[in-house]
Design an enzyme around this catalytic site. Sequence first.
Site, PDB file in Angstrom:
ATOM      1  CG  ASP A   1      37.591  34.968  25.418  1.00 19.92           C
ATOM      2  OD1 ASP A   1      36.830  34.653  26.343  1.00 19.92           O
ATOM      3  OD2 ASP A   1      37.259  35.741  24.486  1.00 19.92           O
ATOM      4  N   PRO A   2      40.631  31.821  26.351  1.00 13.95           N
ATOM      5  CG  PRO A   2      39.946  29.584  26.473  1.00 13.95           C
ATOM      6  CD  PRO A   2      39.412  30.987  26.400  1.00 13.95           C
TER       7      PRO A   2
END
Length: 232
Positions: free
Chosen positions: A52-53
């Site tokens: 995930d970012p």
Amino acid sequence: MTSEEILAGSILLVDKPLTWSSFQAVNKLKFLLKRKFDLPKKFKIGHAGTLDPLATGLLIICTGKFTKKITEIQAQAKEYTGTIVLGATTPSYDLETEINAHFPTEHLTEELIFEATQQFIGEIDQKPPVFSAIKKDGKRLYEHARAGEEVEIQARKTTIYEFQITRIQLPEVDFSITCSKGTYIRSIAYDFGLALQSGGHLSALRRTKIGDYSVINAVTPEEFEKLMHNEI
């Protein structure tokens, strides 16, 4: 590193920065490699397991024939470290969304927190976060969530090999976890809060290992660019 090695197949270990998507990291290396080695426009490159970012850490990028190893690499056990904030939840189970509810923490003790980890060891049923890329009725779950649509999410089997608490400074709890493919650490954070009769969400996450590959041996995209610039 040579163009022949890249095209034949190589495994590159990247330490993904915060806020970068896995796609951005792959594209950055693809651009640097093409510029350095004058590679064909459509040379093979891909990553073995999305981060995930809002997570940092190990991203394995494969090129050439080694892209065939992606499925094999993804199937290996993964190790993460991170921080769970107790006493509050968010719809995304992490900091992507704002806090939507608060819960008591006065009853929490170190003993209770350590004991709660035991509920997660072994094979467990886990519901993925509604803010995830899993498809439901032809749309990503996060698309349903952002549209305000309620969807029923089926639980999935996953395995937790180790779950250790490394620091307690309420409302923050640091942890280290080793798990199987497909485990959502955000869901662990949420369910851990429930197990403690409180709320919980993930505030930091770092992937440190995939199988025998370690983030210790990884480089950031910025470091990789410097290596490409200095390489003769």
